[in-house]
Design a protein around this motif. Structure first.
Motif, PDB file in Angstrom:
ATOM      1  N   SER A  75       0.822  -1.203   0.000  1.00 31.50           N
ATOM      2  CA  SER A  75       0.000   0.000   0.000  1.00 31.50           C
ATOM      3  C   SER A  75       0.861   1.261   0.000  1.00 31.50           C
ATOM      4  CB  SER A  75      -0.919   0.003   1.226  1.00 31.50           C
ATOM      5  OG  SER A  75      -1.729   1.153   1.240  1.00 31.50           O
ATOM      6  N   PHE A  78       2.408   1.681  -3.369  1.00 30.83           N
ATOM      7  CA  PHE A  78       1.362   2.080  -4.319  1.00 30.83           C
ATOM      8  C   PHE A  78       1.109   3.585  -4.242  1.00 30.83           C
ATOM      9  CE2 PHE A  78      -3.250   2.943  -4.775  1.00 30.83           C
ATOM     10  CZ  PHE A  78      -3.371   2.687  -6.126  1.00 30.83           C
ATOM     11  N   VAL A  79       0.971   4.084  -3.026  1.00 30.74           N
ATOM     12  CA  VAL A  79       0.667   5.501  -2.835  1.00 30.74           C
ATOM     13  C   VAL A  79       1.842   6.386  -3.251  1.00 30.74           C
ATOM     14  CG1 VAL A  79       0.160   7.284  -1.111  1.00 30.74           C
ATOM     15  CG2 VAL A  79      -1.018   5.068  -1.016  1.00 30.74           C
ATOM     16  N   VAL A  95      -3.888   8.191  -8.350  1.00 31.75           N
ATOM     17  CA  VAL A  95      -3.955   7.137  -7.338  1.00 31.75           C
ATOM     18  C   VAL A  95      -5.362   7.004  -6.774  1.00 31.75           C
ATOM     19  CG1 VAL A  95      -3.356   8.643  -5.405  1.00 31.75           C
ATOM     20  CG2 VAL A  95      -2.776   6.209  -5.299  1.00 31.75           C
ATOM     21  N   ARG A  96      -6.132   8.080  -6.800  1.00 33.42           N
ATOM     22  CA  ARG A  96      -7.505   8.038  -6.308  1.00 33.42           C
ATOM     23  C   ARG A  96      -8.437   7.276  -7.244  1.00 33.42           C
ATOM     24  NH1 ARG A  96      -8.518  11.824  -2.262  1.00 33.42           N
ATOM     25  NH2 ARG A  96      -6.799  13.285  -1.863  1.00 33.42           N
ATOM     26  N   SER A  99      -8.828   1.390  -7.421  1.00 30.49           N
ATOM     27  CA  SER A  99      -9.362   0.772  -6.210  1.00 30.49           C
ATOM     28  C   SER A  99      -8.261   0.059  -5.430  1.00 30.49           C
ATOM     29  CB  SER A  99     -10.461  -0.240  -6.574  1.00 30.49           C
ATOM     30  OG  SER A  99     -10.872  -0.966  -5.443  1.00 30.49           O
ATOM     31  N   ARG A 100      -8.338   0.188  -4.117  1.00 28.37           N
ATOM     32  CA  ARG A 100      -7.363  -0.502  -3.262  1.00 28.37           C
ATOM     33  C   ARG A 100      -7.537  -2.021  -3.305  1.00 28.37           C
ATOM     34  NH1 ARG A 100      -4.569   2.579   0.562  1.00 28.37           N
ATOM     35  NH2 ARG A 100      -4.262   4.654  -0.340  1.00 28.37           N
ATOM     36  N   VAL A 103      -4.714  -3.469  -5.096  1.00 27.70           N
ATOM     37  CA  VAL A 103      -3.513  -3.527  -4.258  1.00 27.70           C
ATOM     38  C   VAL A 103      -3.575  -4.760  -3.370  1.00 27.70           C
ATOM     39  CG1 VAL A 103      -2.132  -2.317  -2.527  1.00 27.70           C
ATOM     40  CG2 VAL A 103      -3.354  -1.011  -4.269  1.00 27.70           C
ATOM     41  N   GLY A 104      -4.767  -5.029  -2.831  1.00 27.72           N
ATOM     42  CA  GLY A 104      -4.946  -6.213  -1.999  1.00 27.72           C
ATOM     43  C   GLY A 104      -4.706  -7.497  -2.774  1.00 27.72           C
ATOM     44  N   ILE A 179      -5.439  -1.827   4.469  1.00 30.88           N
ATOM     45  CA  ILE A 179      -5.200  -0.896   3.363  1.00 30.88           C
ATOM     46  C   ILE A 179      -6.481  -0.170   2.964  1.00 30.88           C
ATOM     47  CG2 ILE A 179      -3.223  -2.183   2.483  1.00 30.88           C
ATOM     48  CD1 ILE A 179      -5.046  -3.367   0.335  1.00 30.88           C
ATOM     49  N   VAL A 181      -9.686  -1.501   2.626  1.00 34.76           N
ATOM     50  CA  VAL A 181     -10.700  -2.248   1.877  1.00 34.76           C
ATOM     51  C   VAL A 181     -11.616  -2.964   2.871  1.00 34.76           C
ATOM     52  CG1 VAL A 181     -11.128  -4.085   0.205  1.00 34.76           C
ATOM     53  CG2 VAL A 181      -9.139  -2.585  -0.067  1.00 34.76           C
TER      54      VAL A 181
END
Length: 235
Positions: A75, A78-79, A95-96, A99-100, A103-104, A179, A181
């Motif tokens: 995470s 990623f950010v 980045v917005r 969807s996280r 990343v998961g 993260i 979610v």
């Protein structure tokens, strides 16, 4: 301890509203784990020069690192690096916009590949070397021998353990709250802080996980039965 049945129902409904997130994470991670797990297991089993050592290091590393740590690090990376990567690829997304959940999936797939490859490697090693020689004697190439002879036999060993792997990965998806979610477990806990009814929330989440696990067990038994039928016919 007073148990509030109404809150159990409310928490259960809240958990069900996020069941698609848990299923998406589970199915995606299992699929990625299987595809890349077979590749990593093959590298380690057949000792492909150079890359087999890299595969060894990958498996050792991601079997040792806790999943929650992998999620947090993924995470953060990623950010902090998404903007530069998007700029390099000439993408207009920020980045917005991502969807996280993805990343998961990425973070959970790393340990999934490592663990899945170990099960697959054990299944590959269960096939005797004579099976390869039998394929070569009738003019089959290595890949033809693997596809027609080795792969069906390794699946006889691998499939019975697949159910447990899938259930374990499904339960691991509850860590994605780290993260940001929300899944089944955290959906059930969504209103627990307001009413201080944590027991009811956990009970509701347990019921949902039990139902999902029962479904996976059912599908696993059906697959095992089909594989067992193949074994009987082959014998």
């Amino acid at each position: 301890m007073n148990i509030n049945p109404e809150f159990i129902i409310a928490a259960f409904k809240s958990a069900l509203s996020y069941i698609h997130v848990t299923l998406l994470l589970t199915l995606a991670v299992v699929a990625i784990g299987l595809v890349f797990g077979i590749f990593v297991a093959a590298l380690r089993t057949y000792r492909i020069p150079v890359v087999s050592h890299a595969a060894d290091a990958f498996v050792v590393a991601f079997k040792a690192i806790p999943i929650n740590l992998i999620l947090v690090v993924a995470s953060i990376l990623f950010v902090t690096h998404f903007a530069s990567i998007a700029k390099f690829l000439h993408l207009t997304v920020t980045v917005r916009d991502v969807s996280r959940v993805y990343v998961g999936i990425f973070a959970l797939s790393l340990p999934a590949i490592a663990h899945m490859s170990e099960y697959i490697r054990g299944s590959l090693l269960s096939v005797e070397k004579g099976q390869y020689e039998a394929g070569y004697t009738v003019g089959l190439t290595f890949f033809q021998t693997f596809r027609r002879i080795v792969f069906p036999q390794m699946m006889l060993v691998f499939v019975p353990s697949l159910t447990g792997i899938v259930i374990a990965l499904m339960k691991a998806t509850s860590l994605v709250i780290l993260i940001g979610v929300v899944d089944v477990l955290n959906g059930a806990l969504k209103y627990a802080n307001l009413y201080f009814s944590y027991f009811e929330a956990y009970l509701a989440a347990a019921l949902v996980y039990w139902g999902l696990s029962a479904g996976i067990e059912f599908l696993g038994k059906a697959l095992e039965k089909k594989i067992g039928k193949y074994r009987s016919e082959a014998a």
